[in-house]
Motif scaffolding. Structure first.
Motif, PDB file in Angstrom:
ATOM      1  N   ASP A  84       0.845  -1.193   0.000  1.00 49.13           N
ATOM      2  CA  ASP A  84       0.000   0.000   0.000  1.00 49.13           C
ATOM      3  C   ASP A  84       0.878   1.240   0.000  1.00 49.13           C
ATOM      4  O   ASP A  84       1.219   1.789   1.049  1.00 49.13           O
ATOM      5  CB  ASP A  84      -0.921  -0.023   1.226  1.00 49.13           C
ATOM      6  CG  ASP A  84      -1.843   1.167   1.320  1.00 49.13           C
ATOM      7  OD1 ASP A  84      -1.934   1.948   0.347  1.00 49.13           O
ATOM      8  OD2 ASP A  84      -2.483   1.324   2.374  1.00 49.13           O
ATOM      9  N   THR A  85       1.249   1.721  -1.174  1.00 52.92           N
ATOM     10  CA  THR A  85       2.202   2.825  -1.273  1.00 52.92           C
ATOM     11  C   THR A  85       1.662   4.111  -0.645  1.00 52.92           C
ATOM     12  O   THR A  85       2.423   4.844  -0.007  1.00 52.92           O
ATOM     13  CB  THR A  85       2.594   3.086  -2.737  1.00 52.92           C
ATOM     14  OG1 THR A  85       1.416   3.293  -3.515  1.00 52.92           O
ATOM     15  CG2 THR A  85       3.371   1.918  -3.303  1.00 52.92           C
ATOM     16  N   THR A  89       3.407   5.777   2.578  1.00 55.28           N
ATOM     17  CA  THR A  89       3.893   7.153   2.450  1.00 55.28           C
ATOM     18  C   THR A  89       3.337   8.017   3.571  1.00 55.28           C
ATOM     19  O   THR A  89       4.069   8.814   4.174  1.00 55.28           O
ATOM     20  CB  THR A  89       3.500   7.740   1.082  1.00 55.28           C
ATOM     21  OG1 THR A  89       4.074   6.929   0.057  1.00 55.28           O
ATOM     22  CG2 THR A  89       3.982   9.169   0.933  1.00 55.28           C
ATOM     23  N   LEU A  90       2.053   7.867   3.866  1.00 53.18           N
ATOM     24  CA  LEU A  90       1.450   8.640   4.958  1.00 53.18           C
ATOM     25  C   LEU A  90       2.100   8.293   6.294  1.00 53.18           C
ATOM     26  O   LEU A  90       2.332   9.173   7.135  1.00 53.18           O
ATOM     27  CB  LEU A  90      -0.055   8.393   5.013  1.00 53.18           C
ATOM     28  CG  LEU A  90      -0.859   8.976   3.850  1.00 53.18           C
ATOM     29  CD1 LEU A  90      -2.294   8.465   3.897  1.00 53.18           C
ATOM     30  CD2 LEU A  90      -0.812  10.487   3.872  1.00 53.18           C
ATOM     31  N   MET A  91       2.399   7.020   6.511  1.00 54.85           N
ATOM     32  CA  MET A  91       3.073   6.620   7.751  1.00 54.85           C
ATOM     33  C   MET A  91       4.478   7.218   7.816  1.00 54.85           C
ATOM     34  O   MET A  91       4.911   7.693   8.861  1.00 54.85           O
ATOM     35  CB  MET A  91       3.149   5.096   7.855  1.00 54.85           C
ATOM     36  CG  MET A  91       1.846   4.438   8.237  1.00 54.85           C
ATOM     37  SD  MET A  91       1.906   2.627   8.240  1.00 54.85           S
ATOM     38  CE  MET A  91       3.341   2.267   9.178  1.00 54.85           C
ATOM     39  N   ASP A  92       5.189   7.178   6.683  1.00 55.18           N
ATOM     40  CA  ASP A  92       6.560   7.710   6.657  1.00 55.18           C
ATOM     41  C   ASP A  92       6.594   9.205   6.932  1.00 55.18           C
ATOM     42  O   ASP A  92       7.547   9.712   7.528  1.00 55.18           O
ATOM     43  CB  ASP A  92       7.229   7.407   5.314  1.00 55.18           C
ATOM     44  CG  ASP A  92       7.572   5.931   5.163  1.00 55.18           C
ATOM     45  OD1 ASP A  92       7.522   5.203   6.180  1.00 55.18           O
ATOM     46  OD2 ASP A  92       7.893   5.524   4.033  1.00 55.18           O
TER      47      ASP A  92
END
Length: 111
Positions: A84-85, A89-92
């Protein structure tokens, strides 16, 4: 019962394609709509609505149809969270800029 608002056009198209795929899979296995309905524990009317891409069809009927077709594992792959890119990305974005060691010392009894 509250009626659903019509789905957005891309969603409606996807449901129609899914219904067509279910119909094709059923016919390739030489099953009538009544045969499939019996195997998934639903009515022939439900199978017709599912094959028509009706948005109100219960997911359990889709899952049971996938099981009849031997493709239930594909349901588990719909949202492959390790891939789930957007979610990753949101987590990163929320990761800290720096990581510091804690100030607790061994004498304070902390680990």
């Amino acid at each position: 019962m509250k009626s659903l608002s019509p789905p957005p056009l891309p969603v409606a198209r996807s449901l129609t394609r899914l219904g067509q795929a279910i119909s094709l899979a059923r016919r390739r296995r030489h099953l009538t709509q009544e045969d499939l309905a019996e195997r998934i524990g639903a009515s022939a009317h439900t199978v017709r609505r599912m094959e028509a891409g009706h948005p109100g069809t219960a997911m359990v009927h889709l899952a049971r149809a996938l099981q009849v077709f031997g493709d239930l594992d594909k349901l588990n792959q719909l949202l492959d969270t390790p891939q789930d890119t957007i979610g990753l990305t949101l987590m990163d974005e929320k990761l800290p800029q720096r990581v510091r060691k804690s100030r607790k010392s061994p004498e304070s009894g902390a680990f």
